[in-house]
Design a protein around this motif. Structure first.
Motif, mmCIF file in Angstrom:
data_model
loop_
_atom_site.group_PDB
_atom_site.id
_atom_site.type_symbol
_atom_site.label_atom_id
_atom_site.label_comp_id
_atom_site.label_asym_id
_atom_site.label_seq_id
_atom_site.Cartn_x
_atom_site.Cartn_y
_atom_site.Cartn_z
ATOM 1 N N HIS A 145 0.894 -1.165 0.000
ATOM 2 C CA HIS A 145 0.000 0.000 0.000
ATOM 3 C C HIS A 145 0.928 1.210 0.000
ATOM 4 C CE1 HIS A 145 -3.188 2.277 2.713
ATOM 5 N NE2 HIS A 145 -2.684 3.058 1.795
ATOM 6 N N HIS A 193 1.803 4.886 -0.173
ATOM 7 C CA HIS A 193 1.250 6.204 0.168
ATOM 8 C C HIS A 193 2.058 7.269 -0.575
ATOM 9 C CE1 HIS A 193 -1.036 8.851 2.857
ATOM 10 N NE2 HIS A 193 0.073 9.540 3.048
ATOM 11 N N GLU A 210 -1.957 5.055 -2.884
ATOM 12 C CA GLU A 210 -2.855 5.902 -2.113
ATOM 13 C C GLU A 210 -2.688 7.337 -2.578
ATOM 14 O OE1 GLU A 210 -2.808 5.692 2.202
ATOM 15 O OE2 GLU A 210 -4.129 7.459 2.347
ATOM 16 N N GLU A 227 -4.277 10.690 -1.602
ATOM 17 C CA GLU A 227 -5.078 11.223 -0.492
ATOM 18 C C GLU A 227 -6.035 12.324 -0.941
ATOM 19 O OE1 GLU A 227 -5.728 11.356 2.850
ATOM 20 O OE2 GLU A 227 -4.157 10.204 3.863
ATOM 21 N N HIS A 259 -6.510 3.492 -3.285
ATOM 22 C CA HIS A 259 -6.814 4.002 -1.934
ATOM 23 C C HIS A 259 -6.932 5.516 -2.041
ATOM 24 C CE1 HIS A 259 -6.781 4.361 2.408
ATOM 25 N NE2 HIS A 259 -6.441 3.094 2.583
ATOM 26 N N GLY A 290 -7.536 7.566 0.595
ATOM 27 C CA GLY A 290 -7.281 8.262 1.863
ATOM 28 C C GLY A 290 -8.576 8.550 2.605
#
Ligand code: ACM
Ligand code: ZN
Length: 740
Positions: free
Chosen positions: A178, A180, A238, A240, A303, A305
């Motif tokens: 994952h 980020h 991810e 966000e 993803h 966030g």
């Protein structure tokens, strides 16, 4: 061992082990062994080319030659019978090993297990041969989602480092990275249509004036994703939104509610400026980002966030308010749901589903979203109840950036991702992750935080909580981990400790000075160190033996582990002043979260560190703090002092004033000294311990009692995120020094 003993071309093959992590579902030892003299033939299955390249690469570095003529053979075969997605079976016979699975991922997981059965020395070279115990091994993961969150934003990591982590994920049976990639403090993914995201958003100016940053070009992202795919690791990017977006707003200020230019922040925390939900061009911006992201990441999930998005800008933004009215949304939480749902629909149009942190439940579960529960397991329970797919990584067990004193190896191993309380509802727990946020971890520190705790979580997710919660499971895990560490050494993994290495204990010495002892904790930990400071009887200090100090300084201990000095140092600041372990009276009850170790903490000689959660700090919110110490006899006081902490983002302010008084009898008091640190409500970015010290005026009377009154700064000021809330005072020690 054998290698060291022989060390020649003539050396005998070394044997492998079945001390596997994660523990496989079943192993049956057959007696006898597979034997390879340094040449092996491999039978490859059809349609396994990327994996084959990985496996061949490993054999190449092992020094074992691959040749079709070799008597010893390894076959990877497609299973004829039905087997679960990642399930595999390994059969080790005297001259042949067969790995079978129904899927490419199962075959790969089987290969990794076989690799871990191989002697560790094969990781660096076992060209002279090796042997393996004959056995039948059957295995499949308990949970389908087993991942690591890697925050590439707070500190940037090089591509090679990310690939190494992918290798290590694969080694431990994990299947998700994952990644980020966007944050307040840095935007790390190249978006060709929005070049300022990386030319501006990927760089920040640190407090010391240096520049930190970096980003991954699209070519590098493709390279990482392909590298992961060959190892059956899904990379979930991810991106966000709507919060944690300062770097994007620094690049394109018009995406926010106010349009005010801002810099990529170099501070940690949660920021008020977030994407404007009322601005159509902000939506168009995010769609452009998504258009490029989905081209780079072939996996089914993105993803988005959704955590820690303060709504203050939205509540005073005309565009956001108009959007709420138009869409019939009751409040800003519903506006967040609308925002996430809109992005979710856009991604659905590209064939992707979304995952969001548990805050996305607050305005109602966005349709089709999976939920990642981090604030405990409550979000997971709610999401299961609502029918969502769930990933769990609660701060209680899965935050690898947290210090070992918050989450040690045993706590990580004790995580139950499938508690009974979550068994009710149409949703499903897919699995879990370990979260590695990097605020306090530049690249060189990341592995020391991730390992070995992620290895414990890997077993929890693969072998399942039924196995890891069994009696003695942890003891069994540790024995296997001991066999596994040498492999990590061979792979140059800079793993950290299993628990805090030391604790410091203090007590009163017979002469009124301070007696201290560093106690080693944890398995195989040793300590050696020195006292840097004033007044001791000890030249060197070792864990387990006491020493006496009569002044301020610090014990600096080096950590030894499994017979080796690591170079890692731990500091314990101490002060052997003249009030240590004297009777103390407090006007307050310390906060239960910050007792400093008990009512006597202010005179235990232990000072606090630069981390206000280290256990040495005693704190109070909103109250004046008065402490009175009885020196046991009258004396002339030379100096008084107190250690305080300043961290306004955590609501911790300097005291408005500190007043020391003395009394010969506990009834008549006169001032010894007074300090007022100035405008304590002014913005101050420091996060540190400070000593407030005062020399007592010459000619002050002899006293037996010293009373210290620490005045609270009052409520957090207007500029503060918690404006109007009571501020905190943190104290570690009340220092008194008697004249010579
Ligand atoms: C998080 O730790 N803010 C998901
Ligand atoms: Zn707005």
């Amino acid at each position: 061992m054998l290698l060291v003993a022989c060390g020649t071309e003539e050396r005998l093959p070394v044997g492998g082990t079945l001390a596997l992590i994660p523990a496989p579902q079943s192993v049956e030892l057959k007696g006898g062994e597979f034997y390879c003299e340094g040449v092996l033939h491999i039978n490859w299955p059809e349609d396994w080319d990327a994996e084959r390249a990985v496996v061949e690469g490993w054999w190449q570095q092992s020094g074992v030659k691959l040749s079709p003529e070799a008597p010893a053979g390894l076959s990877f075969e497609w299973a004829e019978e039905e087997m679960a997605e990642e399930a595999y079976r390994i059969e080790v016979m005297s001259t042949e090993i067969v790995v079978k699975a129904a899927t490419a991922s199962g075959l790969f997981r089987g290969w990794i297990t076989l690799r871990k059965m191989m002697p560790v020395v094969c990781e660096t070279g076992c060209g002279a041969g090796f042997s393996l115990p004959a056995c039948t091994l059957e295995d499949a993961p308990a949970m389908v989602h087993r991942g690591l969150l890697l925050d590439g934003c707070r500190h940037f990591q090089e591509v090679d480092f990310v690939k190494k982590q992918i290798d290590l994920l694969a080694l431990h049976g994990m299947n998700v990275l994952h990644w980020h990639l966007t944050e307040d403090q840095g935007w790390r993914i190249e978006i060709k249509d929005l070049p300022r995201l990386t030319s501006v958003g990927a760089w920040r100016k640190e407090a010391n004036g240096s520049r930190h940053g970096g980003y991954y070009s699209q070519e590098e992202i493709r390279e990482v994703v392909a590298y992961a795919a060959a190892r059956h690791i899904e990379v979930i990017p991810e991106i966000e939104m709507p919060g944690h977006s300062s770097a994007a707003l620094a690049a394109y200020p018009e995406l926010g509610c106010t349009g005010t230019p801002l810099e990529v922040p170099a501070r940690w925390g949660v920021f008020k400026d977030i994407y404007c939900a009322g601005n159509d061009s902000t939506m168009a911006f995010l769609e452009t980002v998504i258009d490029e992201v989905v081209e780079l990441f072939p996996g089914p999930r993105v993803h988005i966030g959704g955590d820690e998005a303060p709504k203050v800008r939205w509540s005073s933004c005309a565009k956001c308010q108009r959007r709420m009215k138009q869409e019939g949304l009751a409040d800003e939480e519903e506006l967040q749901r609308w925002f996430i749902e809109r992005m979710g629909r856009y991604l659905a149009g590209k064939g992707k589903t979304i995952i969001g942190w548990d805050e996305i439940l607050e305005g109602g579960l966005p349709q089709g979203a999976a939920v990642q529960s981090w604030r405990g397991m409550g979000g997971a329970a709610e999401a299961v109840h609502l029918g969502a797919e769930v990933i769990v990584s609660p701060t209680s067990h899965c935050y690898l950036d947290y210090p070992l004193r918050s989450t040690d190896l045993e706590e990580a191993y004790g995580f139950n991702p499938l508690p009974d309380s979550l068994a009710h509802g149409p949703g499903r727990i897919l699995g879990g992750e370990g979260n590695m946020w990097t605020e306090h971890a530049p690249q060189e520190r990341v592995e020391s935080k991730v390992y070995p705790r992620l290895i414990a979580l890997a077993e929890v997710y693969w072998s399942g909580p039924q196995r890891t919660a069994a009696p003695d499971a942890y003891v069994d895990f540790l024995a296997r981990l001991d066999a596994h560490y040498p492999r990590l050494d061979a792979l140059n993994v800079a793993y950290g400790l299993e628990s805090p290495p030391f604790t410091l204990e203090t007590q009163a010495a017979s002469n009124g000075a301070l007696s201290a002892e560093v106690v080693a904790l944890g398995r195989g930990v040793e300590g050696r160190g020195i006292w840097q400071g004033i007044g001791t009887d000890a030249d060197s200090i070792s864990a387990g033996s006491g020493f006496v100090v009569s002044g301020p300084g610090e014990v600096l201990m080096e950590v030894g582990r499994r017979g080796q000095w690591t170079g890692q140092k731990v500091s314990f600041p101490l002060d052997g002043h003249d009030a240590v372990f004297r009777p103390l009276e407090l006007s307050y009850s310390p906060s239960p979260w910050y007792t400093g170790g008990g009512d006597g903490a202010l005179v235990d000689g232990k000072l606090g560190s630069a981390d206000f959660r280290d256990g040495a700090w005693q704190a109070q919110q909103g109250e004046e703090m008065t402490a009175t110490v009885d020196l046991g006899g009258v004396a002339v006081i030379d100096e008084v002092g107190v250690g305080v902490y300043l961290y306004q983002d955590a609501w911790i302010f300097l005291p408005a004033a500190v007043h020391w008084e003395g009394s010969p009898d506990g009834e008549a008091w006169s001032t010894l000294a007074r300090i007022a640190p100035g405008d304590v409500l002014a913005r101050d970015d420091r996060q540190e311990r400070m000593s407030l010290r005062a020399v007592v005026r010459p000619g002050a009377p002899q006293v037996r009692y010293v009373r210290m009154t620490v005045k609270n700064a009052g409520v957090c000021p207007d500029w503060h995120a918690a404006s109007g809330s009571d501020s905190w005072i943190f104290l570690d020690e009340m220092v008194v020094r008697i004249g010579a």
